[in-house]
Design an enzyme around this catalytic site. Sequence first.
Site, PDB file in Angstrom:
ATOM      1  N   ILE A 172       0.883  -1.165   0.000  1.00 33.29           N
ATOM      2  CA  ILE A 172       0.000   0.000   0.000  1.00 33.29           C
ATOM      3  C   ILE A 172       0.920   1.213   0.000  1.00 33.29           C
ATOM      4  CG2 ILE A 172      -0.215  -0.137   2.522  1.00 33.29           C
ATOM      5  CD1 ILE A 172      -2.916   1.239   2.299  1.00 33.29           C
ATOM      6  N   SER A 173       0.677   2.151  -0.911  1.00 33.25           N
ATOM      7  CA  SER A 173       1.553   3.309  -1.060  1.00 33.25           C
ATOM      8  C   SER A 173       1.554   4.179   0.188  1.00 33.25           C
ATOM      9  CB  SER A 173       1.115   4.154  -2.255  1.00 33.25           C
ATOM     10  OG  SER A 173       1.255   3.434  -3.460  1.00 33.25           O
TER      11      SER A 173
ATOM     12  N   ASP B  48      -7.474  -5.238  -9.784  1.00 38.42           N
ATOM     13  CA  ASP B  48      -6.180  -5.798  -9.439  1.00 38.42           C
ATOM     14  C   ASP B  48      -6.046  -7.149 -10.132  1.00 38.42           C
ATOM     15  OD1 ASP B  48      -4.112  -4.904  -6.966  1.00 38.42           O
ATOM     16  OD2 ASP B  48      -3.868  -6.955  -7.723  1.00 38.42           O
ATOM     17  N   HIS B  49      -4.802  -7.550 -10.397  1.00 40.27           N
ATOM     18  CA  HIS B  49      -4.579  -8.801 -11.136  1.00 40.27           C
ATOM     19  C   HIS B  49      -4.349  -9.997 -10.222  1.00 40.27           C
ATOM     20  CE1 HIS B  49      -0.601  -7.757  -9.978  1.00 40.27           C
ATOM     21  NE2 HIS B  49       0.062  -8.415 -10.893  1.00 40.27           N
TER      22      HIS B  49
ATOM     23  N   ASP C 110      -6.369  -7.431 -15.751  1.00 40.87           N
ATOM     24  CA  ASP C 110      -5.085  -6.845 -16.122  1.00 40.87           C
ATOM     25  C   ASP C 110      -5.261  -5.339 -16.245  1.00 40.87           C
ATOM     26  OD1 ASP C 110      -2.722  -6.008 -17.269  1.00 40.87           O
ATOM     27  OD2 ASP C 110      -2.637  -7.615 -18.763  1.00 40.87           O
TER      28      ASP C 110
END
Length: 235
Positions: A62-63, A120-121, A154
């Site tokens: 998480i940024s 999210d992938h 993707d």
Amino acid sequence: MAWRCSGRTNAELVSNLFSAGLITSPRVRDAMSSVDRANYCPSSPLAAYEDSPQPIGFGATISAPHMHASACESLLEFMPENKGACVLDIGSGSGYLTHVLANLVCGADGGGDGKVVGIDHIQGLVDMARQNMRRSAEGRRLLDSGKVELVLGDGRKGYPEAGPYDAIHVGAAASELHQALIDQLKSPGRMFIPVEGGDGWGSQWIWVVDKDKNGNVTKKKDMGVRYVPLTDAPK
């Protein structure tokens, strides 16, 4: 300055970011204040209020809060509250920024008109994000109303099913400015995306991509950053 903004609580963290000028808009301040970051840092709740990236599993992070604030500030003019804005959050991870973006377009109570898609992938992260959002009544309302949708896919290809988008946030470093994402921006619209520098030294830069009302695209290179790469899902 950013490292000095860490707090002991969510309120203190956001207050410090605001006092330091890393958050300048009251809308962004209020949106971040109403989402407890500890709900989205499962591996280290005690470190949730540090102004630094934190691991969330699956090789992802998480940024740092100041980067989330920067993204919100950059995209804010394209995310009016209760005006039906549609936002795409690529690399949504544990779901934190997806929730904050939903607060910006739908209001703090989630009652306004707007939609945010988090993509999210990694299925485990999509499942985690749903669980994390359900830790608060507001998060549950956003999910149950369909104003927040969390999907597997993707992110380099965007999510055309729900587009076009007023704003696109990319939370992992792309190898290039993917044309598919630019194509999914509304006219007008804006994208905030970290991109590999291509100089062989591992540099990354935030690019702000604007599409005007006539469909003309301009690209502005902003600050240097360090994000995990936007890649294929791990095998």
